[in-house]
Scaffold this motif. Structure first.
Motif, PDB file in Angstrom:
ATOM      1  N   TYR A 294     -16.040 -47.959   9.452  1.00  0.00           N
ATOM      2  CA  TYR A 294     -17.024 -46.968   9.045  1.00  0.00           C
ATOM      3  C   TYR A 294     -18.349 -47.685   8.805  1.00  0.00           C
TER       4      TYR A 294
ATOM      5  N   SER B 174     -21.405 -40.570   4.871  1.00  0.00           N
ATOM      6  CA  SER B 174     -20.942 -41.862   4.368  1.00  0.00           C
ATOM      7  C   SER B 174     -20.261 -41.735   2.999  1.00  0.00           C
TER       8      SER B 174
ATOM      9  N   PHE C  85     -16.556 -41.719   3.455  1.00  0.00           N
ATOM     10  CA  PHE C  85     -15.819 -42.846   4.030  1.00  0.00           C
ATOM     11  C   PHE C  85     -14.691 -43.254   3.079  1.00  0.00           C
TER      12      PHE C  85
ATOM     13  N   THR D 274      -8.830 -50.127   6.322  1.00  0.00           N
ATOM     14  CA  THR D 274     -10.082 -49.380   6.364  1.00  0.00           C
ATOM     15  C   THR D 274     -11.204 -50.296   5.891  1.00  0.00           C
TER      16      THR D 274
ATOM     17  N   THR E 151     -15.579 -50.527   5.427  1.00  0.00           N
ATOM     18  CA  THR E 151     -16.930 -49.977   5.474  1.00  0.00           C
ATOM     19  C   THR E 151     -17.908 -51.124   5.646  1.00  0.00           C
TER      20      THR E 151
ATOM     21  N   PRO F  56     -14.682 -38.102   7.679  1.00  0.00           N
ATOM     22  CA  PRO F  56     -13.877 -39.314   7.858  1.00  0.00           C
ATOM     23  C   PRO F  56     -12.558 -39.312   7.096  1.00  0.00           C
TER      24      PRO F  56
END
Length: 341
Positions: free
Chosen positions: A186, A198, A201, A214, A216, A298
């Motif tokens: 992300y 965002s 996320f 995951t 970011t 997301p």
């Protein structure tokens, strides 16, 4: 809608990634998918038959139409005739439709997938930057959308290249044979207006049951990653796609105004994601402004995909206002579906 509304969902996903074993939901089956082939386009005929055989789609689920000259856009009136023609061949067991063509992809200001599944929305075209019509399928637990909600999901399988389409189909069909280590990326970019989702996320971490991390990243470019299962960003043009390795079943999209203008010459077309190796993508066909509700959420997308939903189900469940959004790719890809024992 505010981000606060989804904080419980974000926290739930974070906790699930750290501690829980996910239970796979049943995904869309080949017998529940109809294929629509454009007999006026030779590539559509070739790719549609390849897909039918590769996925074991019953011959009775194939619908033939004729749309000459590959128009990018069709009128609402022409679309209604097309939709009636398709629907007249479908039984109640059909939950989703795959249109095997690149164009038409737009019905006035609506995407053709939005118009097909939700019905054409003329009011959106009065002001495309206005809020959109809500989808009852957003974040739904339904595994039979037509049976439960009277919505048939829809997606386009692009046909600009027979070789590329076959490779896309093969990627989707190979997803789910084994769970490979993968990452969902992300990007929080310098294009601040395009970072509107965002706040959704998922927090950095790992979903052990799915071998999925995951991450970011603060930056405009993801470069060199070799384990991409999800890639979501906000850029009008996404660089370095040729350095990435997308795993079978990968989903990728960018929040920008006209990613769904597949054959346009402005911003990056969502076709670039598929050409780079993603299995499904999403983009808007008319100026949506940067409402997060008009793009894949997301957290919702990740939640349903790791629970075993197919690409078409997870993507459709992730968009709150999908009228202007075009869903493209291989719909049955489900890398986290429950495997037969």
């Amino acid at each position: 809608m505010s981000i606060r509304r989804f904080l419980p969902l974000i926290l739930l996903l974070a906790a699930a990634g750290a501690h829980a074993q996910f239970t796979s939901a049943p995904s869309l089956q080949p017998s529940q998918l109809a294929i629509v082939i454009n007999d006026a386009e030779p590539n559509s005929v070739k790719i549609g038959e390849y897909y039918r055989k590769r996925r074991g789609i019953p011959e009775a689920n194939v619908v033939h139409v004729s749309i000459p000259n590959k128009p990018h856009e069709i009128s609402a009136e022409r679309f209604e005739v097309l939709k009636e023609e398709i629907d007249s061949h479908l039984g109640p067991e059909i939950q989703a439709v795959l249109m095997v063509w690149t164009a038409p992809y737009k019905v006035e200001c609506n995407s053709i997938t939005g118009a097909y599944t939700l019905g054409f929305d003329a009011s959106q075209c009065v002001k495309t930057c206005a809020s959109g019509r809500s989808s009852s399928y957003f974040n739904s637990s339904s595994t039979r959308p037509f049976t439960d909600l009277k919505l048939r999901l829809s997606m386009l399988l692009p046909t600009e290249s027979v070789a590329d389409a076959k490779a896309l189909i093969d990627r989707g069909a190979s997803a789910g044979f084994r769970i490979a280590p993968a990452t969902a990326y992300y990007m929080v970019t310098s294009e601040k207006a395009r970072n509107s989702r965002s706040g959704f996320f998922p927090p950095p971490g790992r979903i052990e049951a799915r071998r999925l991390s995951t991450k970011t990243i603060q930056g405009d470019v993801l470069e060199g990653a070799q384990d991409v299962m999800i890639y979501q960003t906000g850029m009008a043009q996404v660089a370095k796609l040729d350095t990435l390795r997308f795993l079978p079943g990968a989903l990728a999209d960018h929040l920008t105004s006209l990613g769904g203008d597949l054959l346009g010459e402005g911003q990056m077309s969502s076709l670039r994601w598929l050409e780079a190796g993603a299995t499904a993508s999403y983009g808007s066909v008319s100026e949506p402004c940067n409402y997060w509700q008009k793009f894949p959420n997301p957290t919702v997308l990740l939640k349903h995909y790791v629970q075993g939903n197919s690409a078409i189900e997870a993507y459709w469940k992730s968009v709150a206002w999908p009228t202007q959004g075009l869903f493209i790719g291989e719909p049955l890809a489900a890398p986290y579906r429950k495997r037969p024992r």
